[in-house]
Design an enzyme around this catalytic site. Sequence first.
Site, mmCIF file in Angstrom:
data_model
loop_
_atom_site.group_PDB
_atom_site.id
_atom_site.type_symbol
_atom_site.label_atom_id
_atom_site.label_comp_id
_atom_site.label_asym_id
_atom_site.label_seq_id
_atom_site.Cartn_x
_atom_site.Cartn_y
_atom_site.Cartn_z
ATOM 1 N N TYR A 33 0.838 -1.202 0.000
ATOM 2 C CA TYR A 33 0.000 0.000 0.000
ATOM 3 C C TYR A 33 0.868 1.245 0.000
ATOM 4 C CZ TYR A 33 0.804 0.901 5.018
ATOM 5 O OH TYR A 33 1.369 1.199 6.229
ATOM 6 N N LYS A 147 6.424 -1.750 1.958
ATOM 7 C CA LYS A 147 5.214 -1.219 2.604
ATOM 8 C C LYS A 147 4.103 -2.259 2.441
ATOM 9 C CE LYS A 147 3.011 3.288 3.303
ATOM 10 N NZ LYS A 147 3.091 3.358 4.751
ATOM 11 N N GLU A 180 11.809 2.285 14.503
ATOM 12 C CA GLU A 180 10.863 3.328 14.073
ATOM 13 C C GLU A 180 9.560 3.153 14.843
ATOM 14 O OE1 GLU A 180 9.637 2.749 9.956
ATOM 15 O OE2 GLU A 180 9.715 0.578 10.206
ATOM 16 N N LEU A 205 10.957 1.409 7.366
ATOM 17 C CA LEU A 205 10.366 1.906 6.133
ATOM 18 C C LEU A 205 10.982 3.270 5.860
ATOM 19 C CD1 LEU A 205 8.005 1.305 4.059
ATOM 20 C CD2 LEU A 205 6.770 3.063 5.325
#
Length: 293
Positions: A33, A147, A180, A205
């Site tokens: 996505y 992702k 993250e 990411l």
Amino acid sequence: MSRISYVNGQYIPHSNASVHIEDRGYQFADGVYEVFAVHDGNLVGEQGHLDRLKHSLVSLQIDWPMAKRSFMVVVKEVVRRNHVKFGLVYIQITRGVARRDHPFPTNTQSAIVVTARKMPPLDKNVLNKGVKVITIPDIRWKRKDIKSISLLPNCLGKQQAREAGAFEAWQYDGEGNITEGTSSNAWIVTKDGELVTKQIGSTILNGITRLAVLESAREAGFSVSERAFSIEEAHNAKEAFITSSTSHVKAVTRIDDKIISNGHVGELTSKLLDLYVDYIEEIGGPIVTDRWN
Ligand code: PLP
């Protein structure tokens, strides 16, 4: 006015939009996505999102569901039909519909869904108010540069944050280094004024907002390091913040039980938000990189 979504070639009222029960996205999380921010009717970081989507698709050997030029026409048309001036557009591409079986199906058309929704415009006062984050173990798979729609660990982490009264959870690896957030990149400013965020690779990411902030921080001459930083370093940071397409540059004023920056937005954080706002007000231009992992 009702929302309109795009599903596999058709613009459909959002309330009636649906996909097949044997879509591999539904059964195996076999898809990817992207989320683009829409600012004043423009897509922010369009080229960067496209490059990252390509990286995700190629990594999983999923075909583009349509020609790339038509793809951007559809994305912008969904924004237009929903009258989104400020908000986001969500794109999901899966390997498509096939009888449930683990190996990739042959001759299956990849499937696409595009939705858009309005959100309040970026508000510096809200972003500078500061939020709390907690730290949790990173239990995700080893290809965080993709992702992927497989977001269960991220959902578990975000829920844990909510239950702790926090906005975000910063995940840490086996060495005790922060990777993250569950839906954002993590940043600190050290006591020496060094701006730090984890280097790219398969452990994070590569955020499009992250890239924009890195670029403007370097242009402004700040001391910037893309490197690992530990939970302890985060607890002792002078400033902290998160970046994402929906959180922009959001100050962090508490990490676990440690108050950061006396509970106020840090000077550098606030400056970086100003620079980010300048960037998205100009064009939200092309952040391009061929370094995805
Ligand atoms: N890291 C993770 C795990 C994310 O899910 C996101 C955004 O969804 C980000 C970082 C930030 O990426 P971007 O700035 O492209 O929105």
